[in-house]
Design a protein around this motif. Structure first.
Motif, PDB file in Angstrom:
ATOM      1  N   HIS A   1      -5.617   1.298   9.983  1.00 32.72           N
ATOM      2  CA  HIS A   1      -4.548   0.808   9.100  1.00 32.72           C
ATOM      3  C   HIS A   1      -4.055  -0.590   9.454  1.00 32.72           C
ATOM      4  O   HIS A   1      -3.488  -1.282   8.623  1.00 32.72           O
ATOM      5  CB  HIS A   1      -3.379   1.796   9.061  1.00 32.72           C
ATOM      6  CG  HIS A   1      -2.766   2.113  10.381  1.00 32.72           C
ATOM      7  ND1 HIS A   1      -2.036   1.205  11.124  1.00 32.72           N
ATOM      8  CD2 HIS A   1      -2.746   3.275  11.096  1.00 32.72           C
ATOM      9  CE1 HIS A   1      -1.591   1.781  12.229  1.00 32.72           C
ATOM     10  NE2 HIS A   1      -2.014   3.036  12.251  1.00 32.72           N
TER      11      HIS A   1
ATOM     12  N   GLN B   1       0.325   9.883   5.504  1.00 27.73           N
ATOM     13  CA  GLN B   1       0.011   9.323   4.180  1.00 27.73           C
ATOM     14  C   GLN B   1       0.436   7.869   4.078  1.00 27.73           C
ATOM     15  O   GLN B   1      -0.233   7.051   3.447  1.00 27.73           O
ATOM     16  CB  GLN B   1       0.692  10.133   3.070  1.00 27.73           C
ATOM     17  CG  GLN B   1       0.119  11.534   2.876  1.00 27.73           C
ATOM     18  CD  GLN B   1       0.952  12.584   3.591  1.00 27.73           C
ATOM     19  OE1 GLN B   1       1.264  12.436   4.775  1.00 27.73           O
ATOM     20  NE2 GLN B   1       1.321  13.633   2.877  1.00 27.73           N
TER      21      GLN B   1
ATOM     22  N   THR C   1      -2.175   5.790   5.832  1.00 23.17           N
ATOM     23  CA  THR C   1      -3.359   5.681   4.979  1.00 23.17           C
ATOM     24  C   THR C   1      -3.091   4.721   3.823  1.00 23.17           C
ATOM     25  O   THR C   1      -3.940   3.897   3.454  1.00 23.17           O
ATOM     26  CB  THR C   1      -3.751   7.065   4.428  1.00 23.17           C
ATOM     27  OG1 THR C   1      -4.048   7.937   5.523  1.00 23.17           O
ATOM     28  CG2 THR C   1      -4.962   6.965   3.516  1.00 23.17           C
ATOM     29  N   ALA C   2      -1.891   4.818   3.258  1.00 29.45           N
ATOM     30  CA  ALA C   2      -1.510   3.944   2.143  1.00 29.45           C
ATOM     31  C   ALA C   2      -1.385   2.491   2.599  1.00 29.45           C
ATOM     32  O   ALA C   2      -1.622   1.567   1.805  1.00 29.45           O
ATOM     33  CB  ALA C   2      -0.196   4.414   1.525  1.00 29.45           C
ATOM     34  N   TYR C   3      -1.020   2.284   3.858  1.00 31.73           N
ATOM     35  CA  TYR C   3      -0.908   0.925   4.388  1.00 31.73           C
ATOM     36  C   TYR C   3      -2.276   0.234   4.339  1.00 31.73           C
ATOM     37  O   TYR C   3      -2.389  -0.934   3.947  1.00 31.73           O
ATOM     38  CB  TYR C   3      -0.385   0.959   5.820  1.00 31.73           C
ATOM     39  CG  TYR C   3       0.080  -0.369   6.355  1.00 31.73           C
ATOM     40  CD1 TYR C   3       1.418  -0.748   6.266  1.00 31.73           C
ATOM     41  CD2 TYR C   3      -0.810  -1.250   6.968  1.00 31.73           C
ATOM     42  CE1 TYR C   3       1.850  -1.979   6.769  1.00 31.73           C
ATOM     43  CE2 TYR C   3      -0.383  -2.476   7.466  1.00 31.73           C
ATOM     44  CZ  TYR C   3       0.943  -2.834   7.363  1.00 31.73           C
ATOM     45  OH  TYR C   3       1.366  -4.047   7.851  1.00 31.73           O
TER      46      TYR C   3
ATOM     47  N   ALA D   1      -4.674   1.063   2.292  1.00 39.56           N
ATOM     48  CA  ALA D   1      -4.958   0.865   0.871  1.00 39.56           C
ATOM     49  C   ALA D   1      -4.210  -0.348   0.334  1.00 39.56           C
ATOM     50  O   ALA D   1      -4.760  -1.150  -0.439  1.00 39.56           O
ATOM     51  CB  ALA D   1      -4.573   2.116   0.078  1.00 39.56           C
TER      52      ALA D   1
ATOM     53  N   ALA E   1       2.807  -0.033   0.524  1.00 41.93           N
ATOM     54  CA  ALA E   1       2.349   1.273   1.016  1.00 41.93           C
ATOM     55  C   ALA E   1       3.351   2.366   0.682  1.00 41.93           C
ATOM     56  O   ALA E   1       2.987   3.446   0.188  1.00 41.93           O
ATOM     57  CB  ALA E   1       2.115   1.198   2.524  1.00 41.93           C
TER      58      ALA E   1
ATOM     59  N   LEU F   1       3.240   3.163  -2.966  1.00 48.55           N
ATOM     60  CA  LEU F   1       2.101   4.010  -3.323  1.00 48.55           C
ATOM     61  C   LEU F   1       2.391   5.475  -3.045  1.00 48.55           C
ATOM     62  O   LEU F   1       2.118   6.351  -3.874  1.00 48.55           O
ATOM     63  CB  LEU F   1       0.851   3.576  -2.544  1.00 48.55           C
ATOM     64  CG  LEU F   1       0.264   2.192  -2.814  1.00 48.55           C
ATOM     65  CD1 LEU F   1      -0.963   1.965  -1.959  1.00 48.55           C
ATOM     66  CD2 LEU F   1      -0.084   2.005  -4.277  1.00 48.55           C
ATOM     67  N   VAL F   2       2.960   5.744  -1.854  1.00 51.51           N
ATOM     68  CA  VAL F   2       3.228   7.130  -1.465  1.00 51.51           C
ATOM     69  C   VAL F   2       4.339   7.726  -2.329  1.00 51.51           C
ATOM     70  O   VAL F   2       4.221   8.858  -2.832  1.00 51.51           O
ATOM     71  CB  VAL F   2       3.591   7.221   0.028  1.00 51.51           C
ATOM     72  CG1 VAL F   2       3.995   8.652   0.404  1.00 51.51           C
ATOM     73  CG2 VAL F   2       2.421   6.770   0.894  1.00 51.51           C
TER      74      VAL F   2
ATOM     75  N   ASP G   1       2.955   8.362  -5.706  1.00 50.95           N
ATOM     76  CA  ASP G   1       1.687   9.096  -5.726  1.00 50.95           C
ATOM     77  C   ASP G   1       0.617   8.339  -6.512  1.00 50.95           C
ATOM     78  O   ASP G   1      -0.019   8.867  -7.434  1.00 50.95           O
ATOM     79  CB  ASP G   1       1.895  10.492  -6.327  1.00 50.95           C
ATOM     80  CG  ASP G   1       0.713  11.423  -6.050  1.00 50.95           C
ATOM     81  OD1 ASP G   1      -0.010  11.169  -5.079  1.00 50.95           O
ATOM     82  OD2 ASP G   1       0.520  12.384  -6.827  1.00 50.95           O
TER      83      ASP G   1
ATOM     84  N   THR H   1      -2.935   5.879  -6.646  1.00 52.74           N
ATOM     85  CA  THR H   1      -4.178   5.480  -6.001  1.00 52.74           C
ATOM     86  C   THR H   1      -4.373   3.979  -6.189  1.00 52.74           C
ATOM     87  O   THR H   1      -3.700   3.350  -7.017  1.00 52.74           O
ATOM     88  CB  THR H   1      -5.377   6.213  -6.612  1.00 52.74           C
ATOM     89  OG1 THR H   1      -5.531   5.785  -7.980  1.00 52.74           O
ATOM     90  CG2 THR H   1      -5.184   7.728  -6.565  1.00 52.74           C
ATOM     91  N   GLU H   2      -5.311   3.414  -5.447  1.00 53.04           N
ATOM     92  CA  GLU H   2      -5.610   1.997  -5.597  1.00 53.04           C
ATOM     93  C   GLU H   2      -6.055   1.689  -7.026  1.00 53.04           C
ATOM     94  O   GLU H   2      -5.632   0.690  -7.620  1.00 53.04           O
ATOM     95  CB  GLU H   2      -6.707   1.582  -4.612  1.00 53.04           C
ATOM     96  CG  GLU H   2      -6.273   1.619  -3.161  1.00 53.04           C
ATOM     97  CD  GLU H   2      -7.424   1.332  -2.214  1.00 53.04           C
ATOM     98  OE1 GLU H   2      -7.972   0.206  -2.250  1.00 53.04           O
ATOM     99  OE2 GLU H   2      -7.780   2.239  -1.435  1.00 53.04           O
TER     100      GLU H   2
END
Length: 361
Positions: free
Chosen positions: A212, A237, A240-242, A244, A266, A269-270, A273, A275-276
């Motif tokens: 990340h 999450q 993971t989003a970071y 992304a 990030a 995104l979380v 909810d 996605t990229e």
């Protein structure tokens, strides 16, 4: 965080030097050379010592990592050295500089610039900090950052005591007495115990930082912010989003304030909810955090490999920058496109409001 008019930067450096500041570390959160030139010029005009920083991301020891390879960093250092800097800092804000990479990067810089002082800063998030700083020292670094043992490790700096002990009796011997280091450390052990209730709760190193790439100074802050935003239990999450968010932004250098942009995206995104793919497809209708919009407008400068499209165009559609003649984005160094700050006019307004006797230079 924001861009300031050029005359503010020059005045800040002048006043800082007059107040006693000697060494100025000049860095840019995107390694944008035009922003660096302005800072270097301002410090130089003030008579300060310029320690220019190259911010590190990626992995120069991995040829598959992509954009930020050894030649990228050498080119950036060449541009900095041409500005007449006095020292170079390698600013590894996320602790991504693995031991092998440290040897490669510092060694290559030292070979090309034998007389340029090199200062390496890192964080120990993954637990490899001591090994990396030893590798940097063996490759030719003149100084590395460390923290007293009680405050070291995880998102702080690597252990001072470990570095002192590891170099004893070698050509890198620091000359520091380990017994004296331990005495000093006893004080900080007691202090840390007193402040334990305010710590983040992080108990150990975490090698997923190589995935990340979150800066050490942001890691614990973002953990706390995520809790405050109702994302308790979703820290994995967020991390993971970071990663992304970083991809969406164009795989950027991440250090204050660009790291804040990444962290804000990030969490966005979380919380939503997303996605990229959904972010790119729905960009024109999403209410992005202000920091993300300003990043795409060029408030921080221009990232090394440009802004990602079509995301940038979609985010900026219909938006204008306040205080400009209809600009949707800056096309270069933002400070160059800002009007000089009116120091005299502002002082007069403050004197009218509070009285001349209440103000000082």
């Amino acid at each position: 965080y924001t861009s300031y008019a050029d005359n503010v930067v020059f005045e800040f450096c002048k006043m800082s030097k007059e107040a006693g500041m000697d060494v100025f570390r000049v860095f840019d959160s995107l390694n944008y050379i035009e922003n660096m030139r302005l800072g270097i010029d301002a410090v130089g005009q003030a008579g300060g010592i310029v320690e220019a920083a190259v911010c590190y991301t990626g992995d120069v020891s991995d040829p598959k990592r992509g954009l930020y390879d050894l030649e990228y960093y050498l080119n950036f250092v060449r541009e900095l050295e041409a500005q007449g800097i006095h020292a170079l800092a390698i600013k590894d804000m996320a602790g991504l500089l693995k031991p092998n990479a440290a040897g490669l990067l510092v060694g290559a810089i030292r070979e090309e610039f034998p007389n340029l002082p090199i200062h390496v800063h890192t964080h120990d998030t993954a637990g490899t900090g001591v090994a990396s700083m030893l590798a940097a020292a063996h490759a030719g670094a003149d100084a590395v950052d460390a923290a007293t043992d009680a405050m070291s490790g995880t998102t702080a700096q690597p252990s001072l005591g470990a570095l002192v002990a590891s170099t004893q009796g070698t050509n890198l011997d620091t000359g520091i007495d380990l017994h004296e280091v331990s005495k000093l450390n006893e004080y900080w052990e007691e202090c840390r115990g007193l402040y334990a209730p305010f710590e983040s709760g992080q108990k150990s190193g975490s090698a997923d930082v190589y995935i990340h790439e979150m800066p050490g100074g942001q890691y614990t802050n973002l953990l706390y912010q995520s809790t405050q935003l109702g994302l308790t239990g979703q820290w994995s999450q967020v991390k993971t989003a970071y990663a992304a968010a970083n991809r969406l932004l164009g795989d950027i250098i991440k250090v204050t304030p660009s790291s804040k942009v990444t962290g804000d995206l990030a969490q966005f995104l979380v919380a939503n909810d997303l996605t990229e793919h959904e972010v790119i497809e729905k960009a024109e209708e999403l209410s992005f955090p202000n920091s993300v919009i300003e990043y795409f407008q060029g408030y921080l400068g221009i990232p090394p490999f440009g802004f990602p499209e079509p995301l940038r165009s979609r985010v900026l559609k219909g938006r204008k920058i306040e205080g400009t003649d209809g600009l949707s984005c800056f096309d270069g160094r933002p400070g160059a496109q800002l009007a000089p700050f009116d120091f005299e006019g502002t002082q007069a307004k403050l004197e009218d409001k509070w009285g001349k006797d209440k103000l000082s230079d």
